[in-house]
Design an enzyme around this catalytic site. Structure first.
Site, short mmCIF file in Angstrom:
data_model
loop_
_atom_site.label_atom_id
_atom_site.label_comp_id
_atom_site.label_asym_id
_atom_site.label_seq_id
_atom_site.Cartn_x
_atom_site.Cartn_y
_atom_site.Cartn_z
N SER B 46 -33.11 -5.30 -3.80
CA SER B 46 -32.27 -4.35 -4.51
C SER B 46 -31.42 -5.17 -5.47
O SER B 46 -30.71 -6.09 -5.06
CB SER B 46 -31.40 -3.59 -3.51
OG SER B 46 -30.76 -2.52 -4.15
N GLU B 47 -31.50 -4.84 -6.76
CA GLU B 47 -31.02 -5.80 -7.77
C GLU B 47 -29.50 -5.98 -7.82
O GLU B 47 -29.01 -6.87 -8.50
CB GLU B 47 -31.59 -5.48 -9.15
CG GLU B 47 -31.19 -4.15 -9.74
CD GLU B 47 -32.20 -3.05 -9.44
OE1 GLU B 47 -32.96 -3.17 -8.46
OE2 GLU B 47 -32.22 -2.06 -10.20
N ASN B 48 -28.75 -5.16 -7.08
CA ASN B 48 -27.32 -5.43 -7.01
C ASN B 48 -27.00 -6.65 -6.14
O ASN B 48 -25.87 -7.13 -6.12
CB ASN B 48 -26.55 -4.20 -6.50
CG ASN B 48 -27.04 -3.71 -5.16
OD1 ASN B 48 -28.24 -3.63 -4.91
ND2 ASN B 48 -26.12 -3.40 -4.28
#
Lengths: 236, 218
Positions: B46-48
């Site tokens: 998840s790119e966060n």
């Protein structure tokens, strides 16, 4: 303050020197890991014409969204905005400027700014509206665009724990943009949930070393949730 | 029959391999996580800043400091790691993610993708999509083959502003699975009960059709 002790006693002291027209970098992703009390204090100070660099602009009434209420933001540099009605209104009315920046490029702009790297080449955004007006260069057969670093007059950061020397640890995904923001402020202000004495945090587990931190204070946080989801048999 | 959203997710899940690190976009791509084949381990990025994304939390486990890229409350799996956004995008830009699945408005025969901006409508931003398409080699784009009005979304050239140029090699629609190469869509599989003629009729870009086009399996 003395020596390496970065602790200040009030939010007024924490933001002393923040002036109209400055560039402000803020950590956080959505409403997660945002320096909510520092943002609130900027609202109270009434500082105007700010250029705010942050992945998002909060929501109506919370996070950076509160700075829209008295039009304190001149320009946003973000990857994703518009979770708030006020933002949309000011954008459409031409009262607010937005520079949409890919999320990874935004993180790297802050990282580079803090690391003394003035610009970097990236494939991200090549051939898209993001590339307009930017230098293109080919490396090993692939095209890249030149993106410039960002340095803020101030950076505001939300940590979990810090020692008095400003060594900061973040909690879970509230880390997000905070470590890069911390490096990229000429003055970096960090608010945390707990301040401990030097030596209490494990040195190898520090996310942001105190060298980047100028002012530190402890706050209480609402930690509003933007998208509340619980398990009902399906995977996130 | 056109594929349902779930069937599209099931078809993509067949492209997963044991040990894959995978980034799933919002919408149909997210559903792929529900159809990971048994006995196969994948880790969701998840790119966060989360590698090893788990399910939504149980009531009472919800933690405001634990969210995914869609800003939803989420959990981490055993063996997960959490890091900064710069680290997260270093993984993505450095080509370390094995498979990226994301939605789009349009794709074209040159591998261009448009997924973030419709001129005249409010533009919210590209988030991490430009980084994902530029950084990954193995990308599957999901979209419906044509709009509700029957206009093809598989074009000779994208009409909307791009998210990435020349980076898409595979496309799954509700009608077909295709590869993009040599300036054309290469038809690989068709949805069960859907004719090659219908797919060709709904594809505006050049299409290469082999003699035999197998029906999709799930």
């Amino acid at each position: 303050m003395s020596g390496f002790d970065k602790v200040v006693n009030s939010y007024e002291e924490a933001l002393a020197g923040l002036a109209d027209g400055m560039t402000l970098i803020a950590g956080g992703f959505g409403l997660c890991g945002i320096p909510e009390n520092l943002i609130h204090q900027i609202k109270i100070r009434g500082t105007k014409n700010l250029t705010v660099v942050s992945n998002n602009c909060g929501v109506d009434g919370f996070g950076l969204g509160v700075l829209l209420e008295k039009k304190q933001i001149k320009k946003m540099i973000s990857s994703y905005v518009g979770e708030n009605v006020l933002f949309e209104q000011q954008l459409l009315a031409g009262e607010l400027e937005v520079e949409l920046t890919p999320q990874g490029t935004l993180a790297e702009k802050m990282r580079a700014g803090g690391a003394g790297i003035p610009a970097f080449y990236t494939a991200t955004g090549y051939g898209t509206p993001v590339a307009e007006g930017k230098e293109v260069r080919e490396f090993q057969g692939r095209k890249y665009i030149l993106e410039q670093a960002i340095v803020g007059d101030f950076a505001i950061v939300k940590g979990w724990k810090a020692d008095r020397y400003g060594n900061v640890v973040y909690r879970h995904t509230a880390q997000n943009f905070n470590p890069m923001a911390a490096t990229a402020g000429k003055i970096t202000v960090v608010e945390v949930e707990e301040i401990v004495e030097p030596g209490e945090l494990e040195p190898s587990q520090i996310h942001t070393p105190g060298i980047y931190v100028d002012r530190l204070l402890v706050g209480t946080f609402e930690k509003r949730i933007e998208q509340y989801r619980v398990r009902q048999g399906s995977v996130a | 029959m056109t594929l349902s959203r779930e069937q599209m997710a099931m078809r993509i899940a067949r492209e997963l391999q044991d040990g894959f690190y995978v980034n799933l976009g919002i919408g149909i791509p997210t559903l792929v996580a529900n159809y990971v084949p048994k006995g196969l381990e994948v880790m969701l990025q998840s790119e966060n800043g989360l590698l090893g994304m788990g399910t939504f939390p149980a009531e009472g486990e919800v933690d405001a400091d634990m969210i995914n890229a869609g800003k939803q409350t989420v959990t981490a799996t055993a063996g997960a790691s959490i890091f900064s956004s710069a680290e997260s995008f270093a993984m993505i830009r450095g080509g370390h993610v094995d498979l990226t699945v994301l939605g789009a408005f349009e794709v074209d025969v040159h591998g261009n993708i448009a997924s973030w901006m419709i001129p005249g409508k409010l533009i919210k931003g590209m988030g991490g999509a430009m980084d994902l398409v530029a950084g990954a080699d193995n990308i599957i784009v999901t979209l419906t083959h044509a709009s509700k009005h029957g206009e093809s979304k598989l074009l000779p050239r994208c009409s909307l502003p791009l998210t990435g140029a020349g980076c898409i090699k595979r496309v799954l629609t509700d009608l077909a699975f295709m590869e993009i190469k040599e300036g054309a869509f290469w038809l690989k599989e068709r949805a069960p009960g859907v004719s090659v003629e219908e797919i060709v009729a709904k594809t505006a870009g050049a299409m290469v059709v082999p003699e035999h086009v197998p029906e999709m399996r799930f």
